[in-house]
Design a protein around this motif. Structure first.
Motif, PDB file in Angstrom:
ATOM      1  N   ASP A 288       0.853  -1.160   0.094  1.00  0.00           N
ATOM      2  CA  ASP A 288      -0.062   0.050   0.009  1.00  0.00           C
ATOM      3  C   ASP A 288       0.684   1.234  -0.094  1.00  0.00           C
ATOM      4  N   GLY A 289       2.049   1.154  -0.053  1.00  0.00           N
ATOM      5  CA  GLY A 289       3.159   2.327  -0.262  1.00  0.00           C
ATOM      6  C   GLY A 289       3.229   2.768   1.226  1.00  0.00           C
ATOM      7  N   GLN A 290       3.053   2.166   2.424  1.00  0.00           N
ATOM      8  CA  GLN A 290       3.542   2.401   3.678  1.00  0.00           C
ATOM      9  C   GLN A 290       4.694   2.072   4.248  1.00  0.00           C
ATOM     10  N   VAL A 291       5.536   3.051   4.651  1.00  0.00           N
ATOM     11  CA  VAL A 291       6.809   2.812   4.948  1.00  0.00           C
ATOM     12  C   VAL A 291       7.115   1.586   6.062  1.00  0.00           C
ATOM     13  N   LEU A 292       7.800   0.876   5.712  1.00  0.00           N
ATOM     14  CA  LEU A 292       8.142  -0.406   6.688  1.00  0.00           C
ATOM     15  C   LEU A 292       9.306   0.188   7.748  1.00  0.00           C
ATOM     16  N   PRO A 293       9.477  -0.577   8.762  1.00  0.00           N
ATOM     17  CA  PRO A 293      10.265  -0.348   9.813  1.00  0.00           C
ATOM     18  C   PRO A 293      11.680  -0.991   9.347  1.00  0.00           C
ATOM     19  N   THR A 294      12.884  -0.208   9.710  1.00  0.00           N
ATOM     20  CA  THR A 294      14.211  -0.536   9.227  1.00  0.00           C
ATOM     21  C   THR A 294      14.996  -0.735  10.581  1.00  0.00           C
ATOM     22  N   HIS A 295      16.302  -1.399  10.206  1.00  0.00           N
ATOM     23  CA  HIS A 295      17.159  -1.471  11.342  1.00  0.00           C
ATOM     24  C   HIS A 295      18.561  -1.460  10.676  1.00  0.00           C
ATOM     25  N   SER A 296      19.554  -0.719  11.528  1.00  0.00           N
ATOM     26  CA  SER A 296      20.918  -0.714  11.383  1.00  0.00           C
ATOM     27  C   SER A 296      21.590  -0.549  12.455  1.00  0.00           C
ATOM     28  N   ILE A 297      22.629  -0.986  12.927  1.00  0.00           N
ATOM     29  CA  ILE A 297      23.576  -0.736  13.872  1.00  0.00           C
ATOM     30  C   ILE A 297      23.760   0.779  13.712  1.00  0.00           C
ATOM     31  N   SER A 298      24.086   1.472  12.415  1.00  0.00           N
ATOM     32  CA  SER A 298      24.310   2.821  12.289  1.00  0.00           C
ATOM     33  C   SER A 298      23.160   3.477  12.034  1.00  0.00           C
ATOM     34  N   ALA A 299      22.990   4.744  12.760  1.00  0.00           N
ATOM     35  CA  ALA A 299      22.059   5.481  12.567  1.00  0.00           C
ATOM     36  C   ALA A 299      21.758   6.169  11.428  1.00  0.00           C
ATOM     37  N   GLY A 300      22.834   6.258  10.689  1.00  0.00           N
ATOM     38  CA  GLY A 300      22.851   7.003   9.304  1.00  0.00           C
ATOM     39  C   GLY A 300      22.551   6.246   8.110  1.00  0.00           C
ATOM     40  N   LEU A 301      22.297   4.917   8.376  1.00  0.00           N
ATOM     41  CA  LEU A 301      21.970   3.995   7.293  1.00  0.00           C
ATOM     42  C   LEU A 301      20.593   3.395   7.335  1.00  0.00           C
ATOM     43  N   ASP A 302      19.800   3.793   8.263  1.00  0.00           N
ATOM     44  CA  ASP A 302      18.488   3.141   8.488  1.00  0.00           C
ATOM     45  C   ASP A 302      17.500   3.972   7.718  1.00  0.00           C
ATOM     46  N   TYR A 303      17.640   5.049   6.830  1.00  0.00           N
ATOM     47  CA  TYR A 303      16.578   5.494   6.251  1.00  0.00           C
ATOM     48  C   TYR A 303      16.090   4.559   5.229  1.00  0.00           C
ATOM     49  N   PRO A 304      14.577   4.541   5.203  1.00  0.00           N
ATOM     50  CA  PRO A 304      13.935   3.530   4.032  1.00  0.00           C
ATOM     51  C   PRO A 304      14.134   3.631   2.634  1.00  0.00           C
ATOM     52  N   GLY A 305      14.630   4.953   2.077  1.00  0.00           N
ATOM     53  CA  GLY A 305      14.796   5.027   0.976  1.00  0.00           C
ATOM     54  C   GLY A 305      16.061   5.197   0.454  1.00  0.00           C
ATOM     55  N   ILE A 306      16.275   5.572  -0.765  1.00  0.00           N
ATOM     56  CA  ILE A 306      17.549   5.874  -1.442  1.00  0.00           C
ATOM     57  C   ILE A 306      17.557   7.010  -2.327  1.00  0.00           C
TER      58      ILE A 306
END
Length: 406
Positions: A288-306
């Motif tokens: 449905d286009g809703q952003v999913l949760p993400t995870h990374s040990i690095s706070a700068g790499l957990d953005y859901p897009g590119i």
């Protein structure tokens, strides 16, 4: 880029009507600044005397010998003022804001390094600065929050949604929609509605251009960079985008592994084409286009897009992407600390891990250049907890008791 800020089908300007005028004005001002010799003269002065450019390109002799594969070079963006590549874009956009007559700058921040860079740049240029940062990121990156405030910036905690970077972007966009006449939104990565991807790539391309000049007669076989939104990667890769060589490799956050909420791998994982934060790209979203949760040990790499240009270059095959897990990044962090006396930021350690694997596969006689986009001082609460858990917890507990006694 095509008309309208597109890279193939990616990019564009999908925003509410209230933001169309500010974005069009920003694009016009950016184009004019690109032809202004005085603007670039001042920018070069700031790069040299404030940022400390050029940053070194280090032949990683110990690491290369230990691996027994390709020769590794490390571009040391961590030695730039404020400790990361983020200052390149921050000072460029802050100078543009001053040229436009803006008296206030707002920014979003995840790992906090962009916030620190914005705060420092605004302090230097005497512009008020407000940084939006998610509650979760504030918790993970407390040292950077301290530095932002020390530079005089106001840090606004965002408690909505996942309380991370995507929610900080939303908060900053809402602010800008009502304050753009005196405010510049200093977006930190090569994403968002046009012209931000172009602007950020332009200011960050200093990394790649310096690297190319520093290599001299050495022709690299591969360049490796970590990719969250993509600012350090697109700036590092920029001089090499035309043609088919060298190999350009982007390292995404593989997190804990496969599965929803376990990683932030948009290209090397399960990203879908969608529109989020005013631009079309690949995102971790549901049907449905809703952003999913993400995870990374690095706070700068957990953005859901590119960033849209990186999505386009991935689709065309010019840039390859791999996922690097948290544990692999931690091993790379230890490896470069022991072998080269360098403490990579957790984001950069993802690139370091990918570079180690690639150097082994390419073998002797080849050259791999990795962008150490930042240094790891900011990550002490993350890396120490992961690598030195019991001793670190004891230290924090004793420190807490000492503070209570005082």
């Amino acid at each position: 880029m095509n008309e309208g800020g597109f890279f193939g089908e990616y990019g564009g300007r999908y925003v509410a009507e209230v933001l169309r005028g500010p974005l069009e004005n920003l694009e016009n001002e950016f184009r004019l600044a690109q032809t202004d010799e005085a603007f670039f003269s001042e920018l070069e002065n700031l790069r040299r005397n404030f940022i400390g450019r050029p940053t070194p390109l280090l032949p990683a002799l110990n690491a290369s010998s230990s691996i027994g594969g390709a020769d590794i070079y490390i571009k040391l963006e961590g030695l730039a003022n404020t400790g990361a590549h983020k200052i390149n874009n921050a000072i460029g956009q802050a100078l543009l804001a001053k040229r436009m007559g803006k008296t206030r700058v707002i920014a979003e921040s995840g790992a906090g390094q962009h916030g620190v860079a914005c705060a420092a740049a605004c302090a230097r240029l005497k512009i008020d600065c407000v940084v939006y940062m998610g509650e979760e990121d504030i918790r993970r990156q407390r040292p950077n929050v301290y530095w932002m405030k020390l530079y005089g910036a106001e840090v606004k905690s965002v408690s909505s949604g996942t309380r991370t970077l995507k929610d900080s972007v939303n908060a900053a966009l809402r602010d800008w929609a009502s304050s753009w006449e005196n405010t510049h939104y200093l977006l930190g990565s090569a994403l968002g509605p046009s012209p931000f991807p172009d602007m950020v790539r332009s200011f960050q391309s200093v990394i790649g251009r310096e690297t190319k000049a520093q290599l001299g007669d050495v022709t690299p076989d591969a360049l490796v960079a970590c990719v969250g939104g993509g600012s350090n990667a697109i700036g590092f890769f920029e001089p090499y985008l035309e043609g088919v060589r060298p190999i350009l490799l982007g390292a995404e956050a593989g997190g804990r592994g496969a599965g929803i909420g376990n990683n932030a791998s948009r290209i090397s994982g399960d990203g879908r084409i969608s529109i989020v934060h005013g631009y079309k790209s690949r995102f971790l979203v549901d049907l449905d286009g809703q952003v999913l949760p993400t995870h990374s040990i690095s706070a700068g790499l957990d953005y859901p897009g590119i960033g849209p240009q990186l999505a386009y270059l991935a689709e065309s095959g010019r840039i390859r992407f791999v996922s690097v897990r948290d544990d692999e990044a931690l091993e790379a962090l230890k490896f470069f600390a022991i072998e080269e006396g360098l403490i990579f930021a957790m984001e950069s350690a993802h690139a370091g891990a990918a570079a180690i694997t690639l150097a082994r596969s390419l073998g002797p006689g080849k050259t791999v250049v990795v962008n150490m986009s930042g240094r790891g001082d900011k990550d002490i609460f993350i890396s120490a907890a992961a690598l030195d858990g019991p001793a670190w917890k004891t230290f924090l507990r004793e420190q807490s008791i000492t503070e209570e006694d005082s």
